[in-house]
Enzyme design. Structure first.
Site, mmCIF file in Angstrom:
data_model
loop_
_atom_site.group_PDB
_atom_site.id
_atom_site.type_symbol
_atom_site.label_atom_id
_atom_site.label_comp_id
_atom_site.label_asym_id
_atom_site.label_seq_id
_atom_site.Cartn_x
_atom_site.Cartn_y
_atom_site.Cartn_z
ATOM 1 N N HIS A 211 4.107 -7.055 4.064
ATOM 2 C CA HIS A 211 5.202 -7.537 3.229
ATOM 3 C C HIS A 211 4.712 -7.671 1.795
ATOM 4 O O HIS A 211 3.726 -8.357 1.517
ATOM 5 C CB HIS A 211 5.708 -8.890 3.737
ATOM 6 C CG HIS A 211 6.968 -9.348 3.051
ATOM 7 N ND1 HIS A 211 8.225 -9.007 3.506
ATOM 8 C CD2 HIS A 211 7.164 -10.082 1.932
ATOM 9 C CE1 HIS A 211 9.137 -9.541 2.717
ATOM 10 N NE2 HIS A 211 8.511 -10.186 1.744
ATOM 11 N N SER A 212 5.394 -7.005 0.873
ATOM 12 C CA SER A 212 5.082 -7.056 -0.554
ATOM 13 C C SER A 212 3.634 -6.615 -0.779
ATOM 14 O O SER A 212 3.285 -5.481 -0.454
ATOM 15 C CB SER A 212 5.354 -8.470 -1.088
ATOM 16 O OG SER A 212 5.424 -8.476 -2.489
ATOM 17 N N LEU A 213 2.764 -7.464 -1.307
ATOM 18 C CA LEU A 213 1.363 -7.093 -1.487
ATOM 19 C C LEU A 213 0.749 -6.605 -0.180
ATOM 20 O O LEU A 213 -0.074 -5.682 -0.172
ATOM 21 C CB LEU A 213 0.565 -8.284 -2.020
ATOM 22 C CG LEU A 213 -0.954 -8.109 -2.058
ATOM 23 C CD1 LEU A 213 -1.363 -7.062 -3.073
ATOM 24 C CD2 LEU A 213 -1.658 -9.433 -2.325
ATOM 25 N N ALA B 186 1.916 -4.760 2.057
ATOM 26 C CA ALA B 186 2.180 -3.332 2.283
ATOM 27 C C ALA B 186 1.174 -2.470 1.534
ATOM 28 O O ALA B 186 0.739 -1.429 2.037
ATOM 29 C CB ALA B 186 3.602 -2.985 1.860
ATOM 30 N N SER C 64 7.514 -3.704 3.836
ATOM 31 C CA SER C 64 8.616 -4.653 3.679
ATOM 32 C C SER C 64 8.612 -5.236 2.272
ATOM 33 O O SER C 64 7.592 -5.781 1.820
ATOM 34 C CB SER C 64 8.432 -5.760 4.736
ATOM 35 O OG SER C 64 9.354 -6.802 4.594
#
Length: 243
Positions: free
Chosen positions: A88-90, A92, A116
């Protein structure tokens, strides 16, 4: 189990592992209840970076290469069954670079990678860096991301504990230099929050250049839609198809 890995609910005979990477400042414990949403044949791992959670006293890492070179060998012994990456975010971005490392070092690859609320790694930064801002300005910028409760941002003792990890993670994100390479050999599934004001739909769609198989799932919610109770259920539906 390495200190880098949390497995809240080990399975006796896992057929597949879901390996989760948190957003900036997040601990692996944000995934502590996810195993409850998956069949008994799915084992959930969460990556715990230094400087947070049970590793709060350890020195943080501030750039992606040292992170991957340290994390890769720690995770490798646990990749003895098929696995899926979720970031998720970082998280990913970390999952993406770890996929590249695994391919180069071992030829291993995830069954799928789920990204995500994350901009594709080749996209240039569109906002000024914040990781080196003075503390008051840094905290002001954190409010824009809506990931830290206002009550926490006003709690000086709590922020003293959180800020080193947050600065380190934003440093990883903001100093990252994308290097062109081969496409990943696994499918990528992108998740985008329809009310996300941090990452746009097109920025998630841009992941499609890194694979020959890409799909996008839109989620009702803001940048942190992964905390919605129903989100792990949506991942369950995708996981069941892989079993």
């Amino acid at each position: 189990m390495s200190s880098w890995i949390i497995c809240p609910q080990p399975r006796l005979h896992p057929k597949i592992k879901l390996i989760c990477f948190a957003y900036a400042g997040g601990s692996g414990w944000i995934f502590r209840n996810w195993a409850e949403h998956f069949p008994e044949t799915v084992e959930v791992y969460a990556i715990e970076l230094p400087g947070r959670g049970r590793r709060i006293s350890e020195p943080v890492l501030i750039e992606i290469n040292s992170l991957i070179q340290t994390l890769g060998p720690k995770l490798l012994p646990n990749l003895n069954t098929p696995f899926v990456f979720f970031g998720h975010s970082l998280g990913a971005l970390v999952a993406f670079e770890l996929c590249r490392w695994l391919k180069y070092m071992t030829q291993l690859t995830p069954v799928q990678m789920w990204v995500s609320a994350a901009r594709a790694p080749h996209l240039p930064a569109e906002t000024p860096p914040i990781h080196n801002l003075p503390e008051p300005a840094f905290i002001d910028e954190l409010q824009r991301y809506q990931g830290t409760p206002a009550s926490a941002l006003k709690n000086r003792e709590l922020m003293t504990l959180m800020i080193p990890a947050l600065r380190a993670d934003f440093s990883i994100l903001e100093t990252y230099q994308y290097q062109p390479g081969l496409k990943l050999s696994c499918p990528i599934v992108g998740f985008w929050g329809q009310q996300d004001t941090i990452v746009s739909k097109n920025e998630v769609l841009a992941w499609q250049i890194h694979t020959d198989s890409f799909s996008l799932k839109e989620i009702h919610g803001n940048h942190f839609f992964m905390h919605q109770p129903m989100f792990p259920q949506q991942l369950r539906q995708k996981m069941v198809k892989l079993l």
